[in-house]
Scaffold this motif. Structure first.
Motif, PDB file in Angstrom:
ATOM      1  N   ASP A  54      31.198  18.649  35.748  1.00  0.00           N
ATOM      2  CA  ASP A  54      32.600  18.334  35.517  1.00  0.00           C
ATOM      3  C   ASP A  54      32.762  17.613  34.170  1.00  0.00           C
ATOM      4  O   ASP A  54      31.837  16.966  33.688  1.00  0.00           O
ATOM      5  N   VAL A  55      33.954  17.690  33.592  1.00  0.00           N
ATOM      6  CA  VAL A  55      34.198  17.079  32.277  1.00  0.00           C
ATOM      7  C   VAL A  55      34.146  15.555  32.318  1.00  0.00           C
ATOM      8  O   VAL A  55      34.031  14.903  31.272  1.00  0.00           O
ATOM      9  N   SER A  56      34.233  14.963  33.520  1.00  0.00           N
ATOM     10  CA  SER A  56      34.168  13.509  33.629  1.00  0.00           C
ATOM     11  C   SER A  56      32.727  12.997  33.732  1.00  0.00           C
ATOM     12  O   SER A  56      32.488  11.790  33.731  1.00  0.00           O
ATOM     13  N   HIS A  57      31.764  13.923  33.793  1.00  0.00           N
ATOM     14  CA  HIS A  57      30.351  13.550  33.932  1.00  0.00           C
ATOM     15  C   HIS A  57      29.810  13.002  32.610  1.00  0.00           C
ATOM     16  O   HIS A  57      30.203  13.433  31.531  1.00  0.00           O
ATOM     17  N   SER A  58      28.880  12.060  32.706  1.00  0.00           N
ATOM     18  CA  SER A  58      28.301  11.437  31.507  1.00  0.00           C
ATOM     19  C   SER A  58      27.612  12.450  30.605  1.00  0.00           C
ATOM     20  O   SER A  58      27.617  12.313  29.379  1.00  0.00           O
ATOM     21  N   VAL A  59      27.013  13.484  31.192  1.00  0.00           N
ATOM     22  CA  VAL A  59      26.347  14.515  30.397  1.00  0.00           C
ATOM     23  C   VAL A  59      27.358  15.280  29.550  1.00  0.00           C
ATOM     24  O   VAL A  59      27.136  15.528  28.358  1.00  0.00           O
ATOM     25  N   HIS A  60      28.488  15.638  30.146  1.00  0.00           N
ATOM     26  CA  HIS A  60      29.515  16.347  29.370  1.00  0.00           C
ATOM     27  C   HIS A  60      30.045  15.458  28.252  1.00  0.00           C
ATOM     28  O   HIS A  60      30.230  15.914  27.116  1.00  0.00           O
ATOM     29  N   LYS A  61      30.290  14.197  28.544  1.00  0.00           N
ATOM     30  CA  LYS A  61      30.781  13.268  27.521  1.00  0.00           C
ATOM     31  C   LYS A  61      29.777  13.133  26.375  1.00  0.00           C
ATOM     32  O   LYS A  61      30.155  13.064  25.203  1.00  0.00           O
ATOM     33  N   ALA A  62      28.486  13.109  26.719  1.00  0.00           N
ATOM     34  CA  ALA A  62      27.444  13.027  25.690  1.00  0.00           C
ATOM     35  C   ALA A  62      27.403  14.302  24.855  1.00  0.00           C
ATOM     36  O   ALA A  62      27.136  14.263  23.650  1.00  0.00           O
ATOM     37  N   MET A  63      27.688  15.437  25.491  1.00  0.00           N
ATOM     38  CA  MET A  63      27.734  16.705  24.751  1.00  0.00           C
ATOM     39  C   MET A  63      28.911  16.730  23.782  1.00  0.00           C
ATOM     40  O   MET A  63      28.794  17.258  22.664  1.00  0.00           O
ATOM     41  N   VAL A  64      30.046  16.188  24.207  1.00  0.00           N
ATOM     42  CA  VAL A  64      31.212  16.107  23.317  1.00  0.00           C
ATOM     43  C   VAL A  64      30.862  15.274  22.093  1.00  0.00           C
ATOM     44  O   VAL A  64      31.169  15.650  20.954  1.00  0.00           O
ATOM     45  N   LYS A  65      30.192  14.145  22.320  1.00  0.00           N
ATOM     46  CA  LYS A  65      29.764  13.297  21.198  1.00  0.00           C
ATOM     47  C   LYS A  65      28.776  14.043  20.318  1.00  0.00           C
ATOM     48  O   LYS A  65      28.813  13.937  19.084  1.00  0.00           O
ATOM     49  N   MET A  66      27.879  14.800  20.931  1.00  0.00           N
ATOM     50  CA  MET A  66      26.910  15.582  20.174  1.00  0.00           C
ATOM     51  C   MET A  66      27.622  16.574  19.265  1.00  0.00           C
ATOM     52  O   MET A  66      27.243  16.770  18.108  1.00  0.00           O
ATOM     53  N   GLY A  67      28.679  17.208  19.785  1.00  0.00           N
ATOM     54  CA  GLY A  67      29.436  18.158  18.989  1.00  0.00           C
ATOM     55  C   GLY A  67      30.103  17.502  17.801  1.00  0.00           C
ATOM     56  O   GLY A  67      30.095  18.043  16.681  1.00  0.00           O
ATOM     57  N   GLU A  68      30.669  16.320  18.031  1.00  0.00           N
ATOM     58  CA  GLU A  68      31.307  15.584  16.937  1.00  0.00           C
ATOM     59  C   GLU A  68      30.284  15.172  15.888  1.00  0.00           C
ATOM     60  O   GLU A  68      30.531  15.282  14.679  1.00  0.00           O
ATOM     61  N   ASP A  69      29.144  14.708  16.367  1.00  0.00           N
ATOM     62  CA  ASP A  69      28.061  14.282  15.474  1.00  0.00           C
ATOM     63  C   ASP A  69      27.523  15.465  14.669  1.00  0.00           C
ATOM     64  O   ASP A  69      27.284  15.359  13.461  1.00  0.00           O
ATOM     65  N   LEU A  70      27.346  16.595  15.345  1.00  0.00           N
ATOM     66  CA  LEU A  70      26.813  17.793  14.691  1.00  0.00           C
ATOM     67  C   LEU A  70      27.758  18.290  13.606  1.00  0.00           C
ATOM     68  O   LEU A  70      27.329  18.667  12.508  1.00  0.00           O
ATOM     69  N   LEU A  71      29.039  18.281  13.887  1.00  0.00           N
ATOM     70  CA  LEU A  71      30.039  18.721  12.904  1.00  0.00           C
ATOM     71  C   LEU A  71      30.007  17.827  11.673  1.00  0.00           C
ATOM     72  O   LEU A  71      30.068  18.308  10.537  1.00  0.00           O
ATOM     73  N   GLU A  72      29.864  16.512  11.913  1.00  0.00           N
ATOM     74  CA  GLU A  72      29.832  15.562  10.797  1.00  0.00           C
ATOM     75  C   GLU A  72      28.541  15.686   9.995  1.00  0.00           C
ATOM     76  O   GLU A  72      28.564  15.733   8.755  1.00  0.00           O
ATOM     77  N   ARG A  73      27.406  15.760  10.682  1.00  0.00           N
ATOM     78  CA  ARG A  73      26.112  15.845   9.990  1.00  0.00           C
ATOM     79  C   ARG A  73      26.019  17.100   9.136  1.00  0.00           C
ATOM     80  O   ARG A  73      25.423  17.090   8.055  1.00  0.00           O
ATOM     81  N   SER A  74      26.577  18.196   9.655  1.00  0.00           N
ATOM     82  CA  SER A  74      26.444  19.479   8.964  1.00  0.00           C
ATOM     83  C   SER A  74      27.556  19.723   7.949  1.00  0.00           C
ATOM     84  O   SER A  74      27.588  20.790   7.324  1.00  0.00           O
TER      85      SER A  74
END
Length: 326
Positions: free
Chosen positions: A36-56
């Motif tokens: 579910d989108v409220s799960h900590s894993v999903h939230k960490a993936m959202v952060k990963m996406g933001e981080d990846l976009l910025e790093r790249s």
């Protein structure tokens, strides 16, 4: 054997995905998972996406499909293998069907405590097991914390192994999980996560086993009013990318992604600790009886599983290395 649903999913995703989609020089990496989108894993993936976009600098973009939109964990792994999906997150209990050595992590009472599990997963043993899937077109990138799994049931608490006798307990599609429940006297019943709530309601199974946030966010506490924290397994979630996609990334792109994954793992572990405490508070507010049975009684009953690996030249030495890790 693949189900009709999984075949349809494969056909749909083969049309939709072609490894990393490219749009105006931005590579889109598509990640499917079952939480579910409220799960900590999903939230960490959202952060990963933001981080990846910025790093790249905008060259790599993560597109996330949660809640089994693209299929079960097993189906998502199959999609990775044929290059029709880029990334997924699965429990290591499901991964063992694809990368056999990883089944060692599903052994009950393998770790002394949470820190011991982190020391193993973050060290050379954990890295070796992440690499184990590459021969099966699955590259492990990191481990998300999934806490400890315990039994929850509808009709009675599980205070000792004898309480499992005659109880139908949902397990993942994992031989190790099946053997564990059998050793404890229960009747293991593999059912997909998405079908479990209905199965509990209809009495197909008497209970299941999972960590506190999953028990809470799935709303299984509405049906099961007993949660017995025997903490039999510390089973991590594994973030994977298909080798078909990984090999198409440049060395720099691989580095950006690896760094983003590393940061998301750190972030998720913080979120997980908070989510675990919240889940236990909330299910008790909802009337669930939470108990802490004597773990020794359960650990003694599963020693036969360890004995069965004594002649396994791959798994038994690995068990010993894990137990000796400080």
């Amino acid at each position: 054997m693949m189900t009709r649903k999984s075949i349809l999913t494969l056909l749909l995703c083969t049309i939709t995905f072609f490894g990393c989609g490219v749009d105006n020089e931005t590579k889109t990496i598509r990640l499917g998972h079952g939480l579910d989108v409220s799960h900590s894993v999903h939230k960490a993936m959202v952060k990963m996406g933001e981080d990846l976009l910025e790093r790249s600098g905008g060259r790599l973009k993560l597109e996330i499909y949660p809640s089994q939109q693209l299929g079960t964990e097993r189906e998502c792994l199959e999609l990775l293998q044929i290059g029709s999906l880029d990334m997924t997150k699965v429990s290591v209990g499901v991964l063992e069907n694809f990368a056999p050595k990883t089944r060692v992590l599903g052994l009950p009472f393998l770790f002394r405590d949470r820190q011991h599990s982190f020391n193993v997963l973050d060290g050379p043993i954990g890295q070796m097991l992440l690499n184990e899937g590459e021969k099966y077109w699955l590259k492990g990138l990191g481990y998300y914390d999934a806490g400890s799994r315990s039994f929850y049931t509808m009709n009675k608490p599980i205070e000792k192994p004898a309480d499992l006798e005659g109880e139908k307990i949902r397990v993942m599609e994992s031989v190790t999980a099946v053997n564990m429940v059998k050793a404890l006297g229960g009747s293991p019943t593999p059912i997909s996560w998405g079908e479990l709530y209905t199965s509990l309601q209809q009495g197909v199974v008497d209970g299941a086993e999972n960590n506190p946030p999953s028990f809470y966010l799935s709303r299984h506490y509405e049906v099961c009013k007993y949660y017995s924290l025997d903490e039999h397994t510390v089973l991590p979630d594994v973030l994977l990318i298909g080798t078909y996609v990984w090999n198409k990334l440049s060395q720099q792109e691989q580095m950006w992604l690896s760094q983003a994954v590393k940061e998301s793992v750190k972030y998720q572990r913080i979120l997980w600790a908070e989510a675990e405490a919240e889940a236990l508070r909330e299910v008790q507010k909802a009337g669930v009886v939470v108990s802490r049975p004597n773990k020794t009684l359960f650990a003694e009953k599963v020693q036969g599983i360890y004995e069965s690996y004594k002649d396994d030249a791959e798994i038994y030495p690995l068990i010993k290395k894990i137990q000796e890790t400080q």
